[in-house]
Design a protein around this motif. Structure first.
Motif, mmCIF file in Angstrom:
data_model
loop_
_atom_site.group_PDB
_atom_site.id
_atom_site.type_symbol
_atom_site.label_atom_id
_atom_site.label_comp_id
_atom_site.label_asym_id
_atom_site.label_seq_id
_atom_site.Cartn_x
_atom_site.Cartn_y
_atom_site.Cartn_z
ATOM 1 N N MET A 1 0.901 -1.363 0.075
ATOM 2 C CA MET A 1 -0.077 -0.038 0.120
ATOM 3 C C MET A 1 0.679 1.162 -0.130
ATOM 4 N N ILE A 2 0.378 2.280 -0.928
ATOM 5 C CA ILE A 2 1.091 3.426 -0.557
ATOM 6 C C ILE A 2 0.581 4.180 0.505
ATOM 7 N N SER A 3 1.977 4.575 1.413
ATOM 8 C CA SER A 3 1.443 5.410 2.598
ATOM 9 C C SER A 3 2.038 6.779 2.557
ATOM 10 N N ALA A 4 2.551 7.160 1.466
ATOM 11 C CA ALA A 4 2.894 8.802 1.063
ATOM 12 C C ALA A 4 3.015 8.791 -0.272
ATOM 13 N N LEU A 5 2.716 10.040 -0.841
ATOM 14 C CA LEU A 5 2.624 10.551 -2.014
ATOM 15 C C LEU A 5 3.019 12.025 -2.124
ATOM 16 N N ALA A 6 4.002 12.279 -2.964
ATOM 17 C CA ALA A 6 4.700 13.588 -2.994
ATOM 18 C C ALA A 6 4.870 13.945 -4.597
ATOM 19 N N VAL A 7 4.390 15.288 -4.785
ATOM 20 C CA VAL A 7 4.601 15.798 -6.041
ATOM 21 C C VAL A 7 5.054 17.295 -5.864
ATOM 22 N N THR A 8 5.984 17.725 -6.580
ATOM 23 C CA THR A 8 6.532 19.133 -6.793
ATOM 24 C C THR A 8 6.691 19.558 -8.013
ATOM 25 N N GLY A 9 6.365 20.881 -8.387
ATOM 26 C CA GLY A 9 6.429 21.483 -9.481
ATOM 27 C C GLY A 9 5.606 20.959 -10.666
ATOM 28 N N TYR A 10 4.620 20.432 -10.306
ATOM 29 C CA TYR A 10 3.414 19.880 -11.344
ATOM 30 C C TYR A 10 2.395 20.801 -11.192
ATOM 31 N N ARG A 11 2.254 21.485 -12.333
ATOM 32 C CA ARG A 11 0.957 22.415 -12.666
ATOM 33 C C ARG A 11 0.824 23.353 -11.017
ATOM 34 N N SER A 12 -0.343 23.184 -10.567
ATOM 35 C CA SER A 12 -0.423 24.050 -9.295
ATOM 36 C C SER A 12 -0.030 23.201 -8.143
ATOM 37 N N LEU A 13 0.545 22.055 -8.159
ATOM 38 C CA LEU A 13 0.955 21.189 -6.941
ATOM 39 C C LEU A 13 2.362 21.579 -6.896
ATOM 40 N N ARG A 14 2.870 22.873 -6.188
ATOM 41 C CA ARG A 14 4.078 23.387 -6.053
ATOM 42 C C ARG A 14 4.743 22.328 -4.959
ATOM 43 N N ASP A 15 4.231 21.995 -4.085
ATOM 44 C CA ASP A 15 4.932 20.981 -3.185
ATOM 45 C C ASP A 15 3.745 20.364 -2.365
ATOM 46 N N LEU B 1 10.486 18.560 -12.148
ATOM 47 C CA LEU B 1 9.046 18.154 -12.052
ATOM 48 C C LEU B 1 9.315 16.970 -11.169
ATOM 49 N N LYS B 2 8.948 16.653 -10.087
ATOM 50 C CA LYS B 2 9.253 15.605 -9.077
ATOM 51 C C LYS B 2 7.881 14.828 -8.894
ATOM 52 N N LEU B 3 7.852 13.439 -8.898
ATOM 53 C CA LEU B 3 6.974 12.688 -8.433
ATOM 54 C C LEU B 3 7.427 11.546 -7.803
ATOM 55 N N ASP C 1 12.586 12.479 -11.117
ATOM 56 C CA ASP C 1 12.755 14.100 -11.193
ATOM 57 C C ASP C 1 13.069 14.212 -12.535
ATOM 58 N N LEU C 2 12.137 15.068 -13.238
ATOM 59 C CA LEU C 2 12.241 15.396 -14.660
ATOM 60 C C LEU C 2 12.530 16.992 -14.873
#
Length: 384
Positions: free
Chosen positions: A1-15, A95-97, A109-110
């Motif tokens: 199971m995914i316990s943590a999701l992190a997104v940085t720099g994608y559209r309105s998802l700055r961090d 852009l990080k996922l 990291d893209l």
């Protein structure tokens, strides 16, 4: 199971960083970033398929997908004392996922290539990548790393070995280094991510694929467009939970029953309802009824996906079907992880009342998506 999701720099998802559970409900006003969060999950799944760069290009490229505001918002900017200002992005394009799980985690990291004479200098490239054990990336937990064109894998003896051939700008660890002998953990992680399921385009219009008879084969997982509905329902009945199937239909449509007919190998759905002398064919069903049956087939899969993501499943449903849908989703979350993206208050409230449900309310502040009440989540990105 995914316990943590992190997104940085994608559209309105700055961090944005979320701590997930078995049942997760993402809600918020229109334009708050729900669709961006949904697409970020799809991009992560595309990384396991080797399509993340192509998918970003289909979205308009890095220029369209990346965060459009400054890299850092000062307190004065947030208070409104001074206007938002600063260099767009504030540094190298990134852009990080990523996600962390009970056993494995992955992050990518893209960015953009070094400017050259090529006309393809706007193509997104993979700058860094890592896979690890446990919820968070650490030096002691990583077992696969990519740094530029080079990649390293952790061997059984604990020593790092370099991948012999350099990786291309769009090549992922997932597709080029996963190996049953040399990198079994990476292969396992890749196959789990490839098994994630996304349902956001279950068509129910007159020409929807689900309304046409299809050749029937065992179908443990409903297709993303719902074309194989009849085969999926029959698979649930034969090798899944037939009682749960009948109960889900009865819960939404008291006295009704669903069956599958076979005409020279073509499967079709029939629904018998009280007061009618014959079952209604799938072509005769209302859009709401058909959507509910599609969700039943998706959520009662005899081979549950590690992660199932539903985007606005309430579309076309009558208010009376919201409670049965919530119960259906809750039962599915007892077998595997589910993420629901919705702005329907009735569905959100019904799901939020279920044991163990986690609700994430997104808001937009100065163009940035923030998660109401979400505590800080420790996270580390792979270094370029």
């Amino acid at each position: 199971m995914i316990s943590a999701l992190a997104v940085t720099g994608y559209r309105s998802l700055r961090d944005v960083r979320l701590g997930l559970g078995a049942l997760n409900v993402v809600t918020g006003a229109n334009g708050s970033g729900k669709s961006s969060l949904y697409r970020a999950l799809r991009l992560l799944a595309d990384a396991a398929q080797g399509r993340v760069v192509a998918s970003l290009a289909a979205e308009g490229g890095m220029g369209s997908a990346q965060w459009a505001g400054p890299k850092v918002l000062s307190r004065a900017m947030k208070r409104g004392d001074v206007p938002v200002q600063g260099q767009h992005g504030g540094g190298p394009v990134s852009l990080k996922l990523g996600f962390g799980g009970d056993d494995f985690g992955y992050a990518v990291d893209l960015g953009l290539p070094i400017v050259s004479a090529s006309l393809f200098f706007r193509d997104p490239v993979i700058k860094a990548e890592a896979a690890w054990t446990g919820p968070r990336l650490k030096r002691s937990t990583a077992f696969a790393r990519r740094e530029g064109p080079g990649a390293r894998l952790l061997s059984e003896g604990g020593a790092w070995r370099a991948v012999p051939s350099p990786l291309g700008p769009a090549d992922s660890l997932m597709t080029h280094c996963a190996d049953p002998r040399g990198a079994p953990e990476l292969l396992d992680l890749r196959e789990r991510m490839r098994a994630w399921r996304f349902y956001d385009h279950l068509r129910t219009d007159r020409d929807a694929p689900a309304r046409r008879p299809q050749v029937g084969t065992y179908t443990p997982a409903l297709a993303s467009d719902g074309a194989d509905l009849a085969a999926a329902l029959q698979t649930v009945r034969e090798i899944g939970d037939a009682f749960a199937l009948d109960a889900a239909v009865e819960d939404a449509f008291p006295g009704a029953a669903v069956s599958v007919t076979d005409r020279d190998g073509l499967f079709d759905v029939g629904m018998r309802q009280p007061g009618l002398l014959r079952p209604l064919g799938v072509a005769e069903l209302s859009e709401g009824t058909l959507r509910y049956l599609l969700l039943v087939a998706a959520l009662l899969s005899p081979r549950p996906a590690p992660l199932t993501v539903l985007n606005e499943p309430e579309a076309s449903l009558h208010p009376d079907l919201i409670a049965p849908l919530a119960r259906l989703i809750g039962a599915a979350a007892e077998r595997a992880q589910v993420v629901v993206v919705s702005h329907a208050a009735a569905l959100v409230e019904a799901l939020d009342a279920l044991p163990g449900a986690r609700r994430f309310t997104l808001e937009k502040r100065l163009g940035e998506t923030v998660v109401e009440g979400e505590a800080a989540l420790g996270w580390a990105w792979p270094e370029r």
